[in-house]
Design an enzyme around this catalytic site. Structure first.
Site, mmCIF file in Angstrom:
data_model
loop_
_atom_site.group_PDB
_atom_site.id
_atom_site.type_symbol
_atom_site.label_atom_id
_atom_site.label_comp_id
_atom_site.label_asym_id
_atom_site.label_seq_id
_atom_site.Cartn_x
_atom_site.Cartn_y
_atom_site.Cartn_z
ATOM 1 N N ASP A 76 -21.155 -8.509 7.127
ATOM 2 C CA ASP A 76 -21.673 -7.350 6.424
ATOM 3 C C ASP A 76 -23.011 -7.001 7.073
ATOM 4 O OD1 ASP A 76 -21.499 -5.715 3.744
ATOM 5 O OD2 ASP A 76 -23.553 -6.472 3.828
ATOM 6 N N ASN A 84 -28.842 3.741 6.299
ATOM 7 C CA ASN A 84 -28.294 5.055 5.934
ATOM 8 C C ASN A 84 -29.396 5.996 5.444
ATOM 9 O OD1 ASN A 84 -25.598 5.882 6.217
ATOM 10 N ND2 ASN A 84 -24.915 4.486 4.641
ATOM 11 N N HIS A 89 -26.734 9.402 7.761
ATOM 12 C CA HIS A 89 -25.334 8.952 7.814
ATOM 13 C C HIS A 89 -24.727 9.043 9.213
ATOM 14 C CE1 HIS A 89 -24.959 8.299 3.527
ATOM 15 N NE2 HIS A 89 -25.640 9.425 3.349
ATOM 16 N N GLU A 119 -19.448 -1.211 5.300
ATOM 17 C CA GLU A 119 -20.143 -1.846 6.416
ATOM 18 C C GLU A 119 -19.713 -3.288 6.586
ATOM 19 O OE1 GLU A 119 -22.843 -2.483 2.843
ATOM 20 O OE2 GLU A 119 -21.610 -0.851 3.541
#
Length: 196
Positions: A76, A84, A89, A119
């Site tokens: 992750d 972000n 984005h 993610e």
């Protein structure tokens, strides 16, 4: 093209035969493209979760029969929401793709890497025991740290590692690797943890 079809087409007018052959080629190409789109994640180009689950089921069956060792890694991106929010984005999507490329370069042909969630990535390592999976995780972390674009944008990952246990349901392995991932997050991030 199929031999029976070739035989039937040989009786046709050459111009008509060529049109049919072109049509068959076009259909085969379209089916191939559709299949490729159906098994890959659009954003990263890695396999998607549906394809992963199909392969995971087959590889777990081999492991269940004692034919192989099987390990799983879940990663992750650390602080992805912050990436972000600060970079936007579009840039975050570019970094996801870049990380996918780094993962792709580290895996063997027999390994299956997929985008598991937003993610999150999951890597299936057939014929791999826990020690080899840990070594792979070290190589992956080193490759992520060495990538200039990921480094510049402070992209790090946390990960969980586990190995299939004799005759267990697949979901148990996934739950263990998920717990290991959260242990890595709680332990300071940018690290891999093992859950036996």
């Amino acid at each position: 093209m199929d031999k029976k079809i070739e035989e039937k087409l040989s009786a046709l007018d050459p111009r008509f035969k060529k049109k049919i052959q072109d049509l068959f080629e076009s259909i085969n190409e379209s089916v191939s493209m559709l299949y490729d789109a159906a098994i890959h994640d659009e954003k990263t180009g890695l396999y998607n979760n549906k394809f992963f689950e199909t392969v995971f089921e087959m590889e777990a069956e081999k492991a269940k029969r004692g034919q192989q060792k099987l390990s799983l890694i879940m990663t992750d991106i650390d602080h992805f929401k912050k990436i972000n929010d600060t970079l936007g984005h579009m840039k975050a999507d570019e970094l996801l793709k870049r990380l996918a490329d780094v993962i792709r370069k580290q895996i063997r042909k027999s390994d299956i890497a997929c985008r598991f969630g937003g993610e999150e990535f999951i890597i299936l390592l057939p014929e791999t025991n826990l020690d080899k999976a840990k070594k792979f995780a070290v190589r992956l972390k080193t490759a992520i740290h060495a990538d200039p674009i990921l480094k510049k944008n402070h992209v790090n990952v946390s990960g969980g590692i586990s190995q299939y246990k004799d005759k267990e349901p697949r979901k148990n392995l996934k739950e263990r690797v998920d717990k290991a991932l959260y242990k890595a997050k709680e332990g300071g991030r940018d690290r891999f943890e093992v859950m036996k």
